[in-house]
Design a protein around this motif. Structure first.
Motif, mmCIF file in Angstrom:
data_model
loop_
_atom_site.group_PDB
_atom_site.id
_atom_site.type_symbol
_atom_site.label_atom_id
_atom_site.label_comp_id
_atom_site.label_asym_id
_atom_site.label_seq_id
_atom_site.Cartn_x
_atom_site.Cartn_y
_atom_site.Cartn_z
ATOM 1 N N PRO A 1 4.136 -15.859 0.959
ATOM 2 C CA PRO A 1 3.081 -14.987 1.483
ATOM 3 C C PRO A 1 2.906 -13.679 0.717
ATOM 4 C CG PRO A 1 4.875 -15.222 3.078
ATOM 5 C CD PRO A 1 5.154 -16.163 1.969
ATOM 6 N N ALA A 2 3.978 -13.051 0.280
ATOM 7 C CA ALA A 2 3.831 -11.786 -0.454
ATOM 8 C C ALA A 2 3.054 -12.008 -1.745
ATOM 9 C CB ALA A 2 5.195 -11.169 -0.738
ATOM 10 N N ALA A 3 3.350 -13.095 -2.450
ATOM 11 C CA ALA A 3 2.628 -13.400 -3.690
ATOM 12 C C ALA A 3 1.170 -13.730 -3.392
ATOM 13 C CB ALA A 3 3.307 -14.560 -4.420
ATOM 14 N N ALA A 4 0.915 -14.438 -2.294
ATOM 15 C CA ALA A 4 -0.465 -14.779 -1.920
ATOM 16 C C ALA A 4 -1.259 -13.514 -1.596
ATOM 17 C CB ALA A 4 -0.469 -15.736 -0.732
ATOM 18 N N ILE A 5 -0.628 -12.572 -0.902
ATOM 19 C CA ILE A 5 -1.310 -11.312 -0.580
ATOM 20 C C ILE A 5 -1.613 -10.544 -1.859
ATOM 21 C CG2 ILE A 5 -0.969 -9.039 0.486
ATOM 22 C CD1 ILE A 5 0.394 -10.518 2.815
ATOM 23 N N GLU A 6 -0.677 -10.543 -2.798
ATOM 24 C CA GLU A 6 -0.909 -9.847 -4.068
ATOM 25 C C GLU A 6 -2.076 -10.486 -4.831
ATOM 26 O OE1 GLU A 6 -0.434 -7.047 -7.152
ATOM 27 O OE2 GLU A 6 0.073 -7.060 -5.037
ATOM 28 N N ARG A 7 -2.144 -11.823 -4.845
ATOM 29 C CA ARG A 7 -3.275 -12.502 -5.504
ATOM 30 C C ARG A 7 -4.591 -12.148 -4.832
ATOM 31 N NH1 ARG A 7 0.351 -16.689 -5.576
ATOM 32 N NH2 ARG A 7 -0.665 -17.771 -3.871
ATOM 33 N N LEU A 8 -4.586 -12.136 -3.502
ATOM 34 C CA LEU A 8 -5.804 -11.764 -2.768
ATOM 35 C C LEU A 8 -6.201 -10.327 -3.073
ATOM 36 C CD1 LEU A 8 -5.218 -13.372 0.739
ATOM 37 C CD2 LEU A 8 -7.036 -13.935 -0.875
ATOM 38 N N ARG A 9 -5.221 -9.436 -3.161
ATOM 39 C CA ARG A 9 -5.514 -8.036 -3.458
ATOM 40 C C ARG A 9 -6.156 -7.894 -4.829
ATOM 41 N NH1 ARG A 9 -3.828 -3.894 -6.265
ATOM 42 N NH2 ARG A 9 -2.082 -4.978 -7.218
ATOM 43 N N LEU A 10 -5.659 -8.652 -5.805
ATOM 44 C CA LEU A 10 -6.200 -8.559 -7.164
ATOM 45 C C LEU A 10 -7.593 -9.179 -7.275
ATOM 46 C CD1 LEU A 10 -2.955 -9.329 -9.198
ATOM 47 C CD2 LEU A 10 -4.110 -7.107 -8.923
ATOM 48 N N ARG A 11 -7.811 -10.290 -6.558
ATOM 49 C CA ARG A 11 -9.103 -10.999 -6.649
ATOM 50 C C ARG A 11 -10.160 -10.440 -5.718
ATOM 51 N NH1 ARG A 11 -6.863 -17.048 -6.188
ATOM 52 N NH2 ARG A 11 -5.544 -17.014 -8.032
ATOM 53 N N SER A 12 -9.740 -10.036 -4.522
ATOM 54 C CA SER A 12 -10.700 -9.627 -3.484
ATOM 55 C C SER A 12 -10.171 -8.422 -2.735
ATOM 56 C CB SER A 12 -10.936 -10.778 -2.505
ATOM 57 O OG SER A 12 -11.360 -11.932 -3.175
ATOM 58 N N ALA A 13 -10.110 -7.297 -3.394
ATOM 59 C CA ALA A 13 -9.553 -6.085 -2.788
ATOM 60 C C ALA A 13 -10.269 -5.703 -1.500
ATOM 61 C CB ALA A 13 -9.594 -4.938 -3.787
ATOM 62 N N GLY A 14 -11.547 -6.040 -1.391
ATOM 63 C CA GLY A 14 -12.317 -5.706 -0.197
ATOM 64 C C GLY A 14 -11.788 -6.344 1.077
ATOM 65 N N LEU A 15 -11.004 -7.407 0.943
ATOM 66 C CA LEU A 15 -10.430 -8.051 2.124
ATOM 67 C C LEU A 15 -9.500 -7.113 2.885
ATOM 68 C CD1 LEU A 15 -9.497 -11.606 0.781
ATOM 69 C CD2 LEU A 15 -11.299 -11.038 2.399
ATOM 70 N N PHE A 16 -8.979 -6.119 2.206
ATOM 71 C CA PHE A 16 -8.005 -5.228 2.819
ATOM 72 C C PHE A 16 -8.625 -3.947 3.358
ATOM 73 C CE2 PHE A 16 -5.766 -8.034 -0.026
ATOM 74 C CZ PHE A 16 -4.722 -8.472 0.772
ATOM 75 N N GLY A 17 -9.955 -3.902 3.373
ATOM 76 C CA GLY A 17 -10.651 -2.762 3.954
ATOM 77 C C GLY A 17 -10.229 -1.461 3.315
ATOM 78 N N SER A 18 -9.825 -0.516 4.140
ATOM 79 C CA SER A 18 -9.489 0.816 3.648
ATOM 80 C C SER A 18 -8.001 0.978 3.318
ATOM 81 C CB SER A 18 -9.896 1.864 4.686
ATOM 82 O OG SER A 18 -9.173 1.640 5.886
ATOM 83 N N LEU A 19 -7.219 -0.109 3.364
ATOM 84 C CA LEU A 19 -5.795 0.001 3.049
ATOM 85 C C LEU A 19 -5.610 0.282 1.566
ATOM 86 C CD1 LEU A 19 -4.270 -3.023 5.018
ATOM 87 C CD2 LEU A 19 -4.366 -0.632 5.710
ATOM 88 N N ASP A 20 -4.740 1.231 1.271
ATOM 89 C CA ASP A 20 -4.445 1.493 -0.142
ATOM 90 C C ASP A 20 -3.264 0.625 -0.571
ATOM 91 O OD1 ASP A 20 -1.998 2.783 0.541
ATOM 92 O OD2 ASP A 20 -2.998 4.715 0.697
#
Length: 147
Positions: free
Chosen positions: A112-131
């Motif tokens: 899951p941590a690697a999947a979240i990192e991939r999502l962050r790199l590909r689709s940063a907007g999924l995380f809203g206002s989280l830095d």
């Protein structure tokens, strides 16, 4: 009349209506738990809805939700999405039409941590206002699920 009909007719005629039994010699005992008092209920709800700062509002959906899911066979994903939609509708939350852009994403992953990192790199907007530090804090937690 067919044999089943005769059997049912005979059964109905032989069953007497239930008559409540009254036993005046015994007390009626009811066991259970009292509902929690107000301070106890408040502590319980505060523990569930704890916020980092009192100036940060609770999350709420002001636009229709759109559920997306990934990482399992399609039939399982559909069942999960359908359940989330049913709960949302029961809670009075509007649900967007099919083909919408997900505002809720449920992902099943072996790492899951690697999947979240991939999502962050590909689709940063999924995380809203989280830095980045907030996203990394999520994946640093131990456990089987991240939210």
């Amino acid at each position: 009349m067919p044999a089943i009909g005769l059997g049912l007719a005979a059964l109905v005629q032989t069953v007497a209506p239930a008559v409540p039994q009254v036993d005046a010699g015994h007390d009626i005992v009811v066991t259970g738990q009292r509902p929690p008092d107000t301070p106890q209920a408040r502590r319980f709800t505060n523990a569930l809805t704890r916020r980092a700062e009192s100036t940060v509002p609770f999350a709420r959906f002001t636009t229709p939700i759109c559920v997306g899911a990934a990482g399992l066979p399609a039939t399982h994903l559909a069942a999960i999405s359908d359940r989330i939609v049913r709960v949302a509708l029961d809670a009075g939350i509007a649900v967007a039409a099919e083909g919408c852009r997900p505002s809720i994403l449920v992902v099943f992953a072996d790492a899951p941590a690697a999947a979240i990192e991939r999502l962050r790199l590909r689709s940063a907007g999924l995380f809203g206002s989280l830095d980045l530090s907030q996203i990394r804090a999520i994946t640093a937690r131990k456990g089987a699920a991240y939210a």
